[in-house]
Design a protein around this motif. Sequence first.
Motif, short mmCIF file in Angstrom:
data_model
loop_
_atom_site.label_atom_id
_atom_site.label_comp_id
_atom_site.label_asym_id
_atom_site.label_seq_id
_atom_site.Cartn_x
_atom_site.Cartn_y
_atom_site.Cartn_z
N ILE A 28 2.04 2.30 3.47
CA ILE A 28 2.23 1.67 4.79
C ILE A 28 3.71 1.46 5.08
O ILE A 28 4.20 1.75 6.18
N SER A 29 4.45 0.96 4.08
CA SER A 29 5.86 0.66 4.32
C SER A 29 6.70 1.93 4.49
O SER A 29 7.64 1.95 5.28
N PHE A 34 9.79 5.16 8.05
CA PHE A 34 10.11 6.48 8.60
C PHE A 34 10.27 6.40 10.12
O PHE A 34 11.26 6.86 10.68
N ILE A 35 9.30 5.76 10.78
CA ILE A 35 9.34 5.65 12.25
C ILE A 35 10.49 4.76 12.71
O ILE A 35 11.31 5.16 13.55
N LEU A 36 10.58 3.57 12.12
CA LEU A 36 11.64 2.61 12.51
C LEU A 36 13.02 3.15 12.19
O LEU A 36 13.95 3.02 12.99
N LEU A 102 9.19 -5.48 2.81
CA LEU A 102 9.37 -4.09 2.36
C LEU A 102 9.94 -3.24 3.50
O LEU A 102 10.90 -2.49 3.31
N ILE A 103 9.37 -3.39 4.69
CA ILE A 103 9.80 -2.57 5.84
C ILE A 103 11.20 -2.97 6.30
O ILE A 103 12.06 -2.11 6.51
N THR A 167 8.21 -2.78 -4.38
CA THR A 167 6.86 -3.34 -4.53
C THR A 167 6.71 -4.03 -5.89
O THR A 167 6.02 -5.04 -6.00
N ALA A 168 7.38 -3.47 -6.91
CA ALA A 168 7.32 -4.10 -8.24
C ALA A 168 8.01 -5.46 -8.21
O ALA A 168 7.52 -6.43 -8.80
#
Length: 223
Positions: A28-29, A34-36, A102-103, A167-168
């Motif tokens: 998801i992130s 990628f888009i942002l 994350l994003i 994520t870790a």
Amino acid sequence: MNSHQYFKDIDWQAMWDATVQTLYMTGISVLATFILGILLGLLLFLTSPGNMWENKPINTVIGGVVNIFRSIPFIILIVLLIPFSTLLFGTMIGEQAALPSLIIGAAPFYARMVEIGLREIDKGVIEAAKSMGATTATIIWKVLLPESMPALVSGITVTAIALIGYTAMAGVIGAGGLGNLAYLEGFQRNQNDVTLVATVIILIIVFIVQFIGDFITSKIDKR
């Protein structure tokens, strides 16, 4: 000795669930980044001096925001965004709650890579499109994005690998995933086999992402 004696502490169902959580958070992130990142990178490029939407104040503001968020260490960013994540999802723990940090942590990093990729495009190609009367939208879709695609793909591959590491780290403060399992079950309970297996799975995911990224880049790079 059989493998059960080596890996006696491992709950394989929990390991599988943690792997799925890590893949969910990463997937998801990466998509949102990628888009942002492309939107931010295009804005940075188009508003810079000598380009189609040249605008120094907007370029300075976007550049400043990108630099600030790119510079904040990820573990601090997670803590700073706890109120925001809680507001969005009603909780500060779990894989959903980790997504905003994350994003927001990765998109500015990728935006700079997008901007660099766009800067490497031959100015002559852009000028030729302009002289044929192409609109800015046409130039973006038909020139800028296709020409910079190898750089964009290799950039998102690097970013995806960074996100797996993020994520870790997010797992340490309760985001779930392999990092969470390695920390809570492995480190805190001194079960080294749990930490080892979680680490190996993370490495496998990284190698697969790198392989896919390199493969796609080599397919679309016409140079």
